[in-house]
Structures are given as structure tokens and as C-alpha cells.
Design a protein around this motif. Structure first.
Motif, PDB file in Angstrom:
ATOM      1  N   MET A  78       0.839  -1.210   0.000  1.00 20.19           N
ATOM      2  CA  MET A  78       0.000   0.000   0.000  1.00 20.19           C
ATOM      3  C   MET A  78       0.874   1.259   0.000  1.00 20.19           C
ATOM      4  N   GLU A  79       1.938   1.240   0.793  1.00 19.80           N
ATOM      5  CA  GLU A  79       2.833   2.401   0.838  1.00 19.80           C
ATOM      6  C   GLU A  79       3.497   2.615  -0.517  1.00 19.80           C
ATOM      7  N   GLN A  80       3.934   1.528  -1.131  1.00 24.96           N
ATOM      8  CA  GLN A  80       4.568   1.634  -2.455  1.00 24.96           C
ATOM      9  C   GLN A  80       3.560   2.126  -3.499  1.00 24.96           C
ATOM     10  N   ALA A  81       2.364   1.588  -3.462  1.00 25.79           N
ATOM     11  CA  ALA A  81       1.321   2.009  -4.411  1.00 25.79           C
ATOM     12  C   ALA A  81       0.973   3.488  -4.208  1.00 25.79           C
ATOM     13  N   THR A  82       0.969   3.931  -2.962  1.00 27.83           N
ATOM     14  CA  THR A  82       0.693   5.341  -2.675  1.00 27.83           C
ATOM     15  C   THR A  82       1.801   6.226  -3.228  1.00 27.83           C
ATOM     16  N   ARG A  83       3.058   5.800  -3.038  1.00 30.53           N
ATOM     17  CA  ARG A  83       4.179   6.574  -3.586  1.00 30.53           C
ATOM     18  C   ARG A  83       4.101   6.629  -5.110  1.00 30.53           C
TER      19      ARG A  83
ATOM     20  N   GLU B 289      -1.966  10.649 -17.705  1.00 28.77           N
ATOM     21  CA  GLU B 289      -3.316  10.385 -17.190  1.00 28.77           C
ATOM     22  C   GLU B 289      -3.573   8.888 -17.090  1.00 28.77           C
ATOM     23  N   ARG B 290      -3.143   8.153 -18.103  1.00 32.83           N
ATOM     24  CA  ARG B 290      -3.309   6.698 -18.101  1.00 32.83           C
ATOM     25  C   ARG B 290      -2.502   6.073 -16.954  1.00 32.83           C
ATOM     26  N   GLU B 291      -1.276   6.545 -16.772  1.00 35.03           N
ATOM     27  CA  GLU B 291      -0.433   6.042 -15.684  1.00 35.03           C
ATOM     28  C   GLU B 291      -1.072   6.324 -14.322  1.00 35.03           C
TER      29      GLU B 291
ATOM     30  N   GLU C 284      -3.969   4.595  -9.473  1.00 36.60           N
ATOM     31  CA  GLU C 284      -5.123   4.722  -8.574  1.00 36.60           C
ATOM     32  C   GLU C 284      -5.905   3.417  -8.486  1.00 36.60           C
ATOM     33  N   LEU C 285      -6.052   2.724  -9.602  1.00 40.72           N
ATOM     34  CA  LEU C 285      -6.748   1.433  -9.584  1.00 40.72           C
ATOM     35  C   LEU C 285      -5.998   0.418  -8.721  1.00 40.72           C
ATOM     36  N   ARG C 286      -4.683   0.419  -8.823  1.00 44.37           N
ATOM     37  CA  ARG C 286      -3.855  -0.491  -8.008  1.00 44.37           C
ATOM     38  C   ARG C 286      -4.051  -0.175  -6.531  1.00 44.37           C
ATOM     39  N   LEU C 287      -4.037   1.089  -6.192  1.00 44.87           N
ATOM     40  CA  LEU C 287      -4.207   1.493  -4.799  1.00 44.87           C
ATOM     41  C   LEU C 287      -5.600   1.114  -4.287  1.00 44.87           C
ATOM     42  N   VAL C 288      -6.612   1.350  -5.089  1.00 44.99           N
ATOM     43  CA  VAL C 288      -7.985   0.986  -4.703  1.00 44.99           C
ATOM     44  C   VAL C 288      -8.088  -0.522  -4.506  1.00 44.99           C
ATOM     45  N   SER C 289      -7.468  -1.292  -5.395  1.00 40.99           N
ATOM     46  CA  SER C 289      -7.500  -2.749  -5.270  1.00 40.99           C
ATOM     47  C   SER C 289      -6.853  -3.201  -3.969  1.00 40.99           C
TER      48      SER C 289
END
Length: 150
Positions: free
Chosen positions: A11-16, A98-100, A105-110
Motif C-alpha cells: 500500500m505504501e509503495q502504491a501510494t508513492r 493520465e493513463r499512468e 489509482e486502480l492499483r491502490l484501490v484494489s
């Protein structure tokens, strides 16, 4: 517990990564805006110059001066075309950013959903254990009441 720690790290990595994607998108949009400002300046200058020369041309200009003016305007038109190419590249960079960001964001939500699901499952498991303990306690009290006392 190790899985929980692994999820926290993920989660921390996805947030970064998401935050970095937000920053790249902002930079791409700023670069695109600067390119648009340059385009506006070029087209505005071209229009103003052409307007001035139309007025001067009515007064009669030497052919050499008109030739140089046409050459200058042709180069200005080339510059505008190059700027259009730059604008297209900046547009593509904004779309890529925008795509990135969307993917990040999808990864973080998942990951958040996985954490919530695990927390929910742990809460349900804890509730079942507590209910089992209460049921066992109630059953043992019931057995004590039923047994004849000596």
C-alpha cells in the motif's frame, strides 16, 4: 501477520507510485500549457504582422521588401507547424500521464479493498470465536444447573 505487513508495504509503495504519477501529470500539463502559450504567441504575432503588412502593402512597397516579408512569413509558418508537432507530443505526454495515474489509482484501490476484506474477515472470525466462547460458557453453566447437587 507477515501478510499484513506485506500488504502495508504494498500500500505504501502504491501510494508513492500514485503520488509520483500525480506529479508527472501536473508537470506534463504545465509543459503543455507553456507550449500552448508559445503557440498562441506565434499565431498572434503572425496575425499582427500580416495585418500590419496588409496595411503597408496598400501604400505600395518595394518588391524586395515584399519578397523578404514573404520569406519571413514562410519561416514563421514553419515555426508554427513545428510548434503544432510539439503540441501533439505534449498532448500525448498528458494522455500517457493520465493513463499512468489511472492505473496507479486502480492499483491502490484494489489494495485497499484487499485490506478491507481481510479486516472484515478477521472481524468476522473474532466475532465467531467470541460467540463460540459465549455458547460454551452458557452450555457449561446449563450443565451445572442440570446436574443434581449432592
Amino acid at each position: 501477520m507477515a501478510a499484513s505487513h506485506g500488504l502495508q508495504v504494498a500500500m505504501e509503495q502504491a501510494t508513492r507510485l500514485r503520488d509520483a504519477a500525480v506529479q508527472r501529470l501536473a508537470q506534463a500539463r504545465q509543459a503543455r500549457q507553456r507550449a500552448q502559450q508559445q503557440m498562441d504567441q506565434l499565431t498572434g504575432y503572425s496575425g499582427e504582422t500580416e495585418q500590419r503588412w496588409l496595411i503597408r502593402g496598400q501604400l505600395g512597397m518595394a518588391p524586395e521588401v515584399m519578397f523578404h516579408h514573404r520569406q519571413f512569413m514562410a519561416r514563421l509558418d514553419q515555426t508554427i507547424e513545428l510548434q503544432k508537432t510539439q503540441m501533439a507530443r505534449h498532448d500525448q505526454m498528458v494522455q500517457d500521464a493520465e493513463r499512468e495515474l489511472t492505473q496507479a489509482e486502480l492499483r491502490l484501490v484494489s489494495l485497499r479493498q484487499v485490506v478491507q476484506r481481510r479486516q472484515h474477515d478477521a472481524a468476522v472470525l473474532l466475532q465467531r470465536r467470541e460467540q463460540k466462547e459465549v455458547d460454551e460458557l452458557a452450555a457449561s453453566r446449563h450443565r451445572l444447573k442440570i446436574q443434581p447437587t449432592a
